[in-house]
Design a protein around this motif. Structure first.
Motif, PDB file in Angstrom:
ATOM      1  N   ALA A  80       0.789  -1.123  -0.047  1.00 37.12           N
ATOM      2  CA  ALA A  80      -0.005   0.078  -0.073  1.00 37.12           C
ATOM      3  C   ALA A  80       0.809   1.177   0.001  1.00 37.12           C
ATOM      4  O   ALA A  80       0.371   2.168  -0.787  1.00 37.12           O
ATOM      5  N   ALA A  81       2.098   1.142   0.696  1.00 39.09           N
ATOM      6  CA  ALA A  81       2.922   2.242   0.800  1.00 39.09           C
ATOM      7  C   ALA A  81       3.812   2.405  -0.375  1.00 39.09           C
ATOM      8  O   ALA A  81       4.401   3.531  -0.536  1.00 39.09           O
ATOM      9  N   GLY A  82       4.032   1.493  -1.020  1.00 40.64           N
ATOM     10  CA  GLY A  82       4.852   1.251  -2.402  1.00 40.64           C
ATOM     11  C   GLY A  82       6.404   1.349  -1.972  1.00 40.64           C
ATOM     12  O   GLY A  82       7.150   2.073  -2.845  1.00 40.64           O
ATOM     13  N   VAL A  83       6.705   0.565  -0.879  1.00 40.01           N
ATOM     14  CA  VAL A  83       8.051   0.639  -0.674  1.00 40.01           C
ATOM     15  C   VAL A  83       8.833  -0.165  -1.439  1.00 40.01           C
ATOM     16  O   VAL A  83       8.321  -1.343  -2.261  1.00 40.01           O
ATOM     17  N   ASP A  84      10.290  -0.144  -1.308  1.00 42.90           N
ATOM     18  CA  ASP A  84      11.191  -0.909  -2.207  1.00 42.90           C
ATOM     19  C   ASP A  84      11.324  -2.390  -1.204  1.00 42.90           C
ATOM     20  O   ASP A  84      11.998  -3.412  -1.941  1.00 42.90           O
ATOM     21  N   ALA A  85      11.533  -1.981   0.106  1.00 40.92           N
ATOM     22  CA  ALA A  85      12.330  -3.222   0.969  1.00 40.92           C
ATOM     23  C   ALA A  85      11.620  -2.965   2.544  1.00 40.92           C
ATOM     24  O   ALA A  85      11.015  -2.058   2.902  1.00 40.92           O
ATOM     25  N   ILE A  86      11.751  -4.118   3.122  1.00 41.52           N
ATOM     26  CA  ILE A  86      11.350  -4.348   4.250  1.00 41.52           C
ATOM     27  C   ILE A  86      12.491  -4.667   5.374  1.00 41.52           C
ATOM     28  O   ILE A  86      13.262  -5.680   4.985  1.00 41.52           O
ATOM     29  N   HIS A  87      12.683  -3.832   6.382  1.00 45.04           N
ATOM     30  CA  HIS A  87      13.551  -4.214   7.492  1.00 45.04           C
ATOM     31  C   HIS A  87      12.702  -4.753   8.685  1.00 45.04           C
ATOM     32  O   HIS A  87      12.037  -4.119   9.137  1.00 45.04           O
ATOM     33  N   PRO A  88      13.282  -6.044   9.114  1.00 43.10           N
ATOM     34  CA  PRO A  88      12.610  -6.501  10.344  1.00 43.10           C
ATOM     35  C   PRO A  88      12.865  -6.184  11.634  1.00 43.10           C
ATOM     36  O   PRO A  88      12.097  -6.515  12.311  1.00 43.10           O
ATOM     37  N   GLY A  89      13.934  -5.332  11.917  1.00 45.37           N
ATOM     38  CA  GLY A  89      14.243  -4.988  13.238  1.00 45.37           C
ATOM     39  C   GLY A  89      14.606  -6.061  13.944  1.00 45.37           C
ATOM     40  O   GLY A  89      15.481  -7.175  13.432  1.00 45.37           O
ATOM     41  N   TYR A  90      14.322  -6.177  15.178  1.00 41.10           N
ATOM     42  CA  TYR A  90      14.701  -7.351  16.032  1.00 41.10           C
ATOM     43  C   TYR A  90      13.377  -8.017  16.897  1.00 41.10           C
ATOM     44  O   TYR A  90      12.478  -6.958  17.021  1.00 41.10           O
ATOM     45  N   GLY A  91      13.292  -9.076  17.048  1.00 43.07           N
ATOM     46  CA  GLY A  91      11.769  -9.678  17.772  1.00 43.07           C
ATOM     47  C   GLY A  91      10.849  -9.736  16.453  1.00 43.07           C
ATOM     48  O   GLY A  91      11.284  -9.621  15.408  1.00 43.07           O
ATOM     49  N   PHE A  92       9.746 -10.029  17.129  1.00 45.56           N
ATOM     50  CA  PHE A  92       8.405 -10.207  16.256  1.00 45.56           C
ATOM     51  C   PHE A  92       9.011 -11.057  15.071  1.00 45.56           C
ATOM     52  O   PHE A  92       9.240 -12.294  15.101  1.00 45.56           O
ATOM     53  N   LEU A  93       9.066 -10.631  13.651  1.00 43.56           N
ATOM     54  CA  LEU A  93       9.319 -11.705  12.536  1.00 43.56           C
ATOM     55  C   LEU A  93      10.536 -11.476  11.965  1.00 43.56           C
ATOM     56  O   LEU A  93      10.793 -12.126  10.985  1.00 43.56           O
ATOM     57  N   SER A  94      11.393 -10.993  12.822  1.00 42.16           N
ATOM     58  CA  SER A  94      12.789 -10.739  12.384  1.00 42.16           C
ATOM     59  C   SER A  94      13.484 -12.095  12.087  1.00 42.16           C
ATOM     60  O   SER A  94      14.580 -12.050  11.079  1.00 42.16           O
ATOM     61  N   GLU A  95      13.046 -13.126  12.778  1.00 44.86           N
ATOM     62  CA  GLU A  95      13.874 -14.472  12.399  1.00 44.86           C
ATOM     63  C   GLU A  95      12.838 -15.435  12.032  1.00 44.86           C
ATOM     64  O   GLU A  95      13.209 -16.851  12.340  1.00 44.86           O
ATOM     65  N   ASN A  96      11.770 -15.126  11.259  1.00 47.07           N
ATOM     66  CA  ASN A  96      10.767 -15.777  10.807  1.00 47.07           C
ATOM     67  C   ASN A  96      10.955 -16.172   9.222  1.00 47.07           C
ATOM     68  O   ASN A  96      10.846 -15.254   8.438  1.00 47.07           O
ATOM     69  N   ALA A  97      11.595 -17.286   9.160  1.00 47.02           N
ATOM     70  CA  ALA A  97      12.060 -17.658   7.521  1.00 47.02           C
ATOM     71  C   ALA A  97      10.821 -17.484   6.434  1.00 47.02           C
ATOM     72  O   ALA A  97      10.795 -17.173   5.527  1.00 47.02           O
ATOM     73  N   GLU A  98       9.518 -17.966   7.117  1.00 50.02           N
ATOM     74  CA  GLU A  98       8.334 -18.089   6.158  1.00 50.02           C
ATOM     75  C   GLU A  98       8.328 -16.272   5.643  1.00 50.02           C
ATOM     76  O   GLU A  98       7.573 -16.154   4.627  1.00 50.02           O
ATOM     77  N   PHE A  99       8.142 -15.678   6.772  1.00 50.34           N
ATOM     78  CA  PHE A  99       7.952 -14.191   6.589  1.00 50.34           C
ATOM     79  C   PHE A  99       8.997 -13.690   5.653  1.00 50.34           C
ATOM     80  O   PHE A  99       8.740 -12.963   4.398  1.00 50.34           O
ATOM     81  N   ALA A 100      10.298 -13.973   5.467  1.00 48.34           N
ATOM     82  CA  ALA A 100      11.335 -13.462   4.828  1.00 48.34           C
ATOM     83  C   ALA A 100      10.981 -14.052   3.295  1.00 48.34           C
ATOM     84  O   ALA A 100      11.073 -13.123   2.372  1.00 48.34           O
ATOM     85  N   GLN A 101      10.492 -15.160   3.106  1.00 48.04           N
ATOM     86  CA  GLN A 101      10.291 -15.670   1.974  1.00 48.04           C
ATOM     87  C   GLN A 101       9.185 -15.205   1.441  1.00 48.04           C
ATOM     88  O   GLN A 101       8.980 -14.630   0.262  1.00 48.04           O
ATOM     89  N   GLN A 102       8.197 -14.638   2.064  1.00 44.90           N
ATOM     90  CA  GLN A 102       7.009 -14.112   1.454  1.00 44.90           C
ATOM     91  C   GLN A 102       7.083 -12.289   0.919  1.00 44.90           C
ATOM     92  O   GLN A 102       6.714 -11.940   0.162  1.00 44.90           O
ATOM     93  N   VAL A 103       8.165 -11.844   1.825  1.00 46.44           N
ATOM     94  CA  VAL A 103       8.638 -10.649   1.429  1.00 46.44           C
ATOM     95  C   VAL A 103       9.129 -10.680   0.059  1.00 46.44           C
ATOM     96  O   VAL A 103       8.869  -9.884  -0.787  1.00 46.44           O
ATOM     97  N   GLN A 104      10.189 -11.662  -0.149  1.00 47.62           N
ATOM     98  CA  GLN A 104      10.746 -11.720  -1.451  1.00 47.62           C
ATOM     99  C   GLN A 104       9.728 -12.132  -2.552  1.00 47.62           C
ATOM    100  O   GLN A 104       9.890 -11.470  -3.902  1.00 47.62           O
ATOM    101  N   ASP A 105       8.769 -12.948  -2.120  1.00 42.35           N
ATOM    102  CA  ASP A 105       7.848 -13.250  -2.964  1.00 42.35           C
ATOM    103  C   ASP A 105       6.706 -12.326  -3.678  1.00 42.35           C
ATOM    104  O   ASP A 105       6.289 -12.223  -4.648  1.00 42.35           O
ATOM    105  N   ALA A 106       6.765 -11.057  -2.610  1.00 44.05           N
ATOM    106  CA  ALA A 106       6.157 -10.143  -3.176  1.00 44.05           C
ATOM    107  C   ALA A 106       6.836  -8.949  -3.922  1.00 44.05           C
ATOM    108  O   ALA A 106       6.319  -8.110  -4.171  1.00 44.05           O
ATOM    109  N   GLY A 107       8.170  -9.160  -4.201  1.00 42.86           N
ATOM    110  CA  GLY A 107       8.772  -8.522  -5.079  1.00 42.86           C
ATOM    111  C   GLY A 107       9.684  -7.449  -4.282  1.00 42.86           C
ATOM    112  O   GLY A 107      10.183  -6.791  -4.832  1.00 42.86           O
ATOM    113  N   LEU A 108       9.557  -7.574  -3.011  1.00 45.50           N
ATOM    114  CA  LEU A 108      10.436  -6.696  -2.184  1.00 45.50           C
ATOM    115  C   LEU A 108      11.629  -6.953  -1.687  1.00 45.50           C
ATOM    116  O   LEU A 108      11.857  -8.368  -1.829  1.00 45.50           O
ATOM    117  N   VAL A 109      12.640  -6.147  -1.500  1.00 46.67           N
ATOM    118  CA  VAL A 109      13.974  -6.402  -0.950  1.00 46.67           C
ATOM    119  C   VAL A 109      13.723  -6.719   0.513  1.00 46.67           C
ATOM    120  O   VAL A 109      13.371  -6.170   1.460  1.00 46.67           O
TER     121      VAL A 109
END
Length: 671
Positions: A80-109
């Motif tokens: 919605a915001a039209g960003v190029d990339a997602i930085h996960p920080g630490y905690g929450f989803l930062s070490e979630n491999a499934e989320f990392a894959q979903q980010v890349q599948d969405a065409g994001l860095v």
């Protein structure tokens, strides 16, 4: 030969996190001309990270499970915001491999390591096997079902995540099952994975970790080590670089760096990561885990290397190579985590409004320190509310100096003079640690609080005499405020009578106890019982000046409800005003169990009418992703149980009532 790497332009970044880490990433992005987007829960609608981003997207709800752990909502926000990339920080989803894959599948860095690396290190059980095969020293894993008395003490750990959650020390075999169940519940709540395992617990080990940075061009840096041995509930409280132990033991740094590089290479790592070890005093060390993300304590590495680790993360994610030369280590840096919690009450998390947070002097926010000074990475501002849904860390305060002693002294003095008006914090404990002879000698280990008596380290910084003078200052400031509001005879002294009368009386309480302040203001000045050495120079609603034994001292004051906060060069004091008249409806029955914090009742272990022993667990609350046990204050009968599982309670709510007299009556009834 390294294959060619595609370079991707990153012009805008969404941080899938909150608080100080979101603000930390935003600071680097702004310095690099990169746009910033925040996500926020309903509870964080007014938080600093939400307000300072270029754009922000709401995640409906309050709890992590409803918001920051919802990868689908975060990715939808990024689109919605039209960003190029997602930085996960630490905690929450930062070490979630499934989320990392979903980010890349969405065409994001994805500003993080490869999905495979996260998967391999995501299970602490499997990661140890990998490291053992790679030649990295490891502690043997124990199957919880096979632990015997000979293995004790053992440490129960969550296989996913960290931060001390889902972690328990077990010293008695009879406690093992219950602690495993509790660890599983915490792990499920915090990380969405209830898997736990056991390992031998080393009572007085040193927690040493190595920051690694790896690009896609084959370059692997072991940037530097950090020591994070002083911990509470297995969560770091004080961190520093370089490590005093590593500095002392010849050849240890080289061996640590070699093991850290082996670990990174074994899993094809890229980006910023941390390899954690448990070490003994002789310099032997064992792999604990690898955190596939930026660490909370990364600022001490930045200060001792001059590197901006977030900037390097973004550059590596875009495909750029690390610089040709790795920087040398310089000076010493110490970080403390400022928490809204009460160490003297079992580290009980605190909630409420942060009315004021002000760190004195020339302070750098979120930036790399190039000279002796103080850095502040804060997730709150004046007016922020500390709630029950997230970690109670308010800020990280970091010092940098040419030497360790200088860094400790600078940080201790800065903390002692910081104005903190709001919930109880661990500030006084942190200052006591930084000034402790054992800390200054580098004698730190994971049992520091046990060795040096937590009750002593938790004592107020100010002396009892200073606290009493602060109470006097509060009484006089209140007097000035009353006169300022007066519509009649505003120029008369407070409590003025045309005939001699008794002194004014105002009562306050502190963590130490009560203060009854009796004073008169007359034509000769201040006459206060017990303060013969104190002369009043001036007083206003927010400022009182005394001459104390001929030395002029200024006290600044701030009142919020029944709380009065008094600051001076002698230290800070928080006072609670005792009302002149007590509201009868506010009184509670003897033996009442009061909620120590807002939270959710997750388990009840007794029923109304049960006979209970002193210290027996009655129920458990969950707050800030941690479990808190509420126990019977005395032996007796549970005459009232006012809550049910799943119920939300406010601080001070009556949870249950234990009647000790009822138990005595039962004992007197003949069989």
């Amino acid at each position: 030969m390294v294959n060619s790497v595609e370079l991707r332009s990153i012009d805008s970044v969404l941080v899938a996190n909150r608080g100080e880490i979101a603000r930390r990433v935003f600071a680097t992005c702004r310095a690099s001309g990169i746009g910033t987007v925040a996500v926020f829960s309903d509870a964080d609608a007014g938080s600093p990270h939400t307000l300072e981003a270029d754009a922000a997207v709401r995640l409906p709800g309050n709890t992590p499970a409803e918001t920051y752990l919802r990868g689908d909502l975060v990715i939808a926000a990024a689109r919605a915001a039209g960003v190029d990339a997602i930085h996960p920080g630490y905690g929450f989803l930062s070490e979630n491999a499934e989320f990392a894959q979903q980010v890349q599948d969405a065409g994001l860095v994805w500003i993080g390591p490869p999905v495979k690396s996260i998967e391999l290190m995501g299970s602490k059980v499997e990661s140890k096997k990998i490291m053992d095969d790679a030649g990295v020293p490891v502690l043997a894993e124990l199957d919880p079902a096979e632990v015997t008395a000979a293995d004790l003490p053992v440490l129960v750990k969550a296989s996913s995540g960290g931060g001390g959650r889902g972690m328990r020390v077990v010293r008695e075999l009879a406690d093992l099952t219950g602690e495993i169940e509790a660890a599983r519940r915490e792990a499920q709540s915090a990380f969405g994975d209830p898997t736990v395992f056991c390992e031998r617990y080393i009572e007085t080990g040193r927690h040493i970790e190595v920051q690694v940075m790896v690009d896609r061009h084959g370059k692997v840096w072991a940037v530097g080590e950090r020591e994070c041995s002083i911990q509470r509930r297995h969560q770091k409280v004080v961190e520093e670089a370089p490590s005093p132990l590593v500095e002392r033991v010849s050849g240890m740094r080289e061996r640590l760096f070699h093991a850290a590089r082996l670990a990174a290479e074994a899993i094809g790592y890229e980006g910023a990561g941390t390899v954690e070890f448990l070490a003994d005093e002789d310099g032997n060390f064992f792999f604990l885990e690898m955190n596939t993300r930026l660490q909370v304590e990364h600022p001490v590495t930045e200060c001792t290397t001059g590197l901006d680790l977030v900037d390097l993360q973004i550059r590596i994610a875009s495909g750029a190579a690390l610089p040709a030369e790795q920087p040398a280590i310089r000076g010493h840096s110490i970080e403390v985590r400022l928490y809204a919690e009460d160490p003297a009450a079992g580290w009980q998390p605190q909630t409420g409004t942060v009315h004021r947070i002000h760190v004195p002097g020339e302070v750098t926010e979120f930036g790399v320190l190039e000279k002796k000074g103080v850095r502040l990475d804060s997730g709150v501002m004046d007016g922020s509310v500390v709630g029950v849904h997230y970690d109670p860390m308010l800020a990280k305060v970091i010092s940098f100096a040419p030497g360790r002693t200088e860094a400790a002294k600078l940080l201790a003095t800065t903390l002692a003079r910081t104005e903190l008006h709001g919930p109880v914090t661990n500030r006084d404990l942190l200052v006591h640690v930084l000034r402790h002879p054992a800390f200054l000698a580098g004698d730190t280990d994971t049992a520091f609080f046990d060795t040096h008596d937590l009750s002593v380290l938790s004592e107020p910084l100010v002396s009892a005499d200073t606290e009493a003078i602060a109470a006097l200052a509060a009484a006089l400031a209140d007097s000035a405020a009353n006169r300022a509001r007066a519509r009649v005879a505003a120029g008369f002294p407070s409590g003025w009578r045309n005939l001699p009368s008794g002194p004014q009386l105002k009562r306050y309480t502190t963590a130490r106890g009560g203060h009854d302040v009796r004073y008169r203001l007359n034509r000769h000045g201040l006459a206060a019982d017990g303060f013969d050495n104190v002369a009043l120079v001036s007083h206003a609603p927010d400022r009182v000046v005394f001459d104390i034994d001929g030395v002029r001292r200024t006290f600044t004051l701030s009142r919020h409800g029944d709380q009065v906060f008094v600051d001076s060069a002698l230290g800070a004091t928080a006072l609670t005003v005792v009302p002149r008249f007590v509201d009868p409806t506010a009184e509670v029955a003897a033996g009442s169990l009061l909620a120590p914090m807002p939270g959710s009742v997750i388990r009840i272990a007794a029923e109304q009418g049960d006979a209970v022993d002193a210290g027996q667990p009655i129920l458990w609350l969950e707050a800030m992703k941690m479990e808190h046990t509420v126990t019977a204050p005395t032996a007796g009968v549970l005459t009232e149980l006012a809550v049910t599982v799943g119920q939300q309670v406010d601080v001070g709510s009556v949870l249950a009532v234990v009647d000790s007299g009822a138990e005595e009556s039962r004992e007197e009834v003949p069989a």
